[in-house]
Design a protein around this motif. Sequence first.
Motif, short mmCIF file in Angstrom:
data_model
loop_
_atom_site.label_atom_id
_atom_site.label_comp_id
_atom_site.label_asym_id
_atom_site.label_seq_id
_atom_site.Cartn_x
_atom_site.Cartn_y
_atom_site.Cartn_z
N MET A 24 15.34 45.23 48.18
CA MET A 24 13.97 45.91 47.50
C MET A 24 13.61 44.96 46.45
O MET A 24 12.61 44.67 46.22
CB MET A 24 14.13 47.36 47.05
CG MET A 24 12.82 48.02 46.85
SD MET A 24 12.02 48.21 48.23
CE MET A 24 12.73 49.64 49.04
N ALA A 60 14.76 49.38 53.90
CA ALA A 60 14.17 48.84 52.86
C ALA A 60 12.92 48.14 53.11
O ALA A 60 11.73 48.37 52.40
CB ALA A 60 14.82 47.97 52.00
N GLY A 101 8.31 42.78 53.32
CA GLY A 101 8.80 44.01 53.61
C GLY A 101 9.22 43.77 55.04
O GLY A 101 10.08 44.19 55.45
N THR A 113 10.29 50.64 54.36
CA THR A 113 9.75 51.45 53.11
C THR A 113 8.82 50.89 52.46
O THR A 113 7.59 51.15 51.98
CB THR A 113 10.82 51.98 52.37
OG1 THR A 113 11.89 52.63 53.29
CG2 THR A 113 10.52 52.89 51.18
N SER A 114 9.24 49.48 52.04
CA SER A 114 8.36 48.69 51.13
C SER A 114 6.91 48.45 51.76
O SER A 114 6.05 48.56 51.00
CB SER A 114 8.79 47.36 50.77
OG SER A 114 8.13 46.48 49.99
N LEU A 156 8.88 52.43 44.26
CA LEU A 156 9.76 51.84 44.95
C LEU A 156 10.95 51.69 43.86
O LEU A 156 11.99 51.74 44.22
CB LEU A 156 9.26 50.42 45.28
CG LEU A 156 8.60 50.25 46.40
CD1 LEU A 156 7.92 48.68 46.71
CD2 LEU A 156 8.87 50.72 47.73
N THR A 157 10.42 51.39 42.69
CA THR A 157 11.56 51.59 41.52
C THR A 157 12.22 53.01 41.77
O THR A 157 13.24 52.91 41.20
CB THR A 157 10.80 51.31 40.06
OG1 THR A 157 10.19 50.09 40.15
CG2 THR A 157 11.75 51.41 38.91
N THR A 159 10.70 42.06 45.78
CA THR A 159 9.70 42.52 44.47
C THR A 159 9.60 41.12 43.50
O THR A 159 8.82 40.85 43.00
CB THR A 159 10.26 43.63 43.67
OG1 THR A 159 10.23 44.60 44.61
CG2 THR A 159 9.54 43.75 42.50
N VAL A 207 4.79 51.64 51.82
CA VAL A 207 4.51 52.09 50.47
C VAL A 207 3.24 51.17 49.99
O VAL A 207 2.15 51.68 49.43
CB VAL A 207 5.64 51.99 49.29
CG1 VAL A 207 4.90 52.45 48.05
CG2 VAL A 207 6.44 53.34 49.77
N ASN A 208 3.45 49.86 50.25
CA ASN A 208 2.26 48.98 49.68
C ASN A 208 1.08 49.22 50.57
O ASN A 208 0.07 48.59 50.30
CB ASN A 208 2.95 47.50 49.85
CG ASN A 208 3.84 47.21 48.33
OD1 ASN A 208 3.06 46.92 47.32
ND2 ASN A 208 5.08 47.43 48.79
N LEU A 223 12.93 54.71 44.04
CA LEU A 223 13.90 54.56 45.02
C LEU A 223 15.06 53.77 45.09
O LEU A 223 16.16 54.13 45.15
CB LEU A 223 13.23 54.20 46.43
CG LEU A 223 11.90 55.07 47.13
CD1 LEU A 223 11.18 54.34 48.14
CD2 LEU A 223 12.70 56.54 47.36
#
Length: 570
Positions: free
Chosen positions: A116, A265, A398, A268-269, A285-286, A120, A272-273, A288
């Motif tokens: 993650m 990960a 991701g 998930t990323s 994400l932070t 980032t 979410v994005n 998580l």
Amino acid sequence: TTHDAAAAGRTMPSFAGARLALVVAAVAVGATAPVGASSAHGPQMHLEASHGGRPLKPTLKGAASPPLLRDTRPSLALASRARGGKGSIIPVYKKEIPMFTTFAMMMFFTIFIFTMVRDTKDTLVVTAAGAEAIAFLKVYFVIPASMLFFLVYAKMSSILSKRTLFVGTMLPFLIFYGIFGFVLYPLRDQIHFADFAIVPQGLSYMVKLLQYWSFTLYYIVSELFGSVGVPLLFWQTANDVVGVEQAKRWYPLFSTFGNLGPIVAGQTSAWVNKHYDYGAALRILTTLVIAAGVSVLFAFVNVQRLNRPEPAPVVDAAGSTELAAAPAAPAPAAAPKKKKPKLSMMQSLAVLARSEYLGLICALVLSYGLAIEFTEIMWKAVVKMAMPEKRDYMRFMGQYSTAVGVTTFLMTIVGGRIPKILGWKAGALATPLVIGSLSWVFYAYITFGKVEQSAKALQMAVVVGTVQNVLSKAVKYALFDPTKEMAYIPLDEDAKLKGKAAIDVLGARLGKSGGALIQQGIVMFTGSILGGAPVIAALFSAVILAWISSVNKLNTLFQAKLREQGRAEQ
């Protein structure tokens, strides 16, 4: 990927090929070899309530307890020896389930965090300062920070207990990520410096690293976590607790569970994005990442709890049964193992200069580091050109992380076919051939396809570069690392220790820092990494050819040493 017009302010071109690249990379799995498990020391001792269905006999108070026995019934086995099978697919015994699952959870969440924050940090720096800035960042920021960190860690390790050291190392990372996600990033417009005066194009990337200092700091901290999380915290804890016999069964499974981290990960990323703007997505994400870090800490505490000695049943003279602490079994006498020496740069050069064999192993490690540096930064520059918005770039990364996880997971499962069937040379040649063949196509699109002007050429460069980067990561774990370690087998103990230490200093470090320095010079001269693509492609080709030549020479020496070893044993 079809970009969100509302978020980007305009409709951007579709890059369905990028998604196809991720799928292709995830399934393009050939014959591979699993990552070798490390050995461990200090076997863990347990008192079992029964052995083979028979209760243990209690001992008289004050008498020494009998040797501690393990439950040999494989509760997770899918094919047990009792049923005529050759062994257990998941070789974990019933008594070991709590400890094994705790370690597996610890590995998974550590790699989840690593994946993650890696995606980032690339998103923040590449979209703000350009992919070329990474070459400056690694040399002038990451390397000094790493040296300082490990000096402090070495000092702390001599003062603090192992539990305090683990928690004291992990917590600062989680605190920083929380401060960045909820304080620094929302205030980025207020805390970052204004645009500097006009500077030469080559130096502008260094200036941008200072301008966007919080992004630079995030990159440095995340690079440190990559060196600390799994290599230091996890494996140090595992080697302190897991016994030698357990390590042979557990360690390959740890790698398998760890490979699930990038998959989860990455997905998930990407999700979410897709559904939130980048600021909100970063906060989610932070959260998580912090939750995963807390899970790692809880897992560590649980490992310490499970590793405590259990009380042993004893009987006093009156015949009543009590529980008393099991006395520690005396450790068998063993010759102390030599520690790998710490060599300076000049000492490392001297060791390698005296041995052609070790020099060739170093050439393999150096070639891999240079090849990755020469392709990865340029690939990230192309991805940024295709997806300049943070949200789109993060979604793509991701999916890329998911592809890396799936590919490596499948390669680990498949097993070591190439070295076993075709020999060491075929396994060692697979890495440069895979990396080289795809990279030459990637460089051709950049050099002759005019990616700055042609959307189709840009799309193909993203696709080919993505496949190349995914497979280069997977083939390293599956083939490069095992064949490199196999090359040390015929050497004597002294050569192994000093050779590994020298190669760690020269091969691994010079590969990354040397590649970054070379690209800095090219960027300073041409103004951008894409402008220097023909020069980098030529250097890359020279590295691949030298790599292949080193494998051929090393194979000749390797086979000769094996024959000498065989004659000596006879």
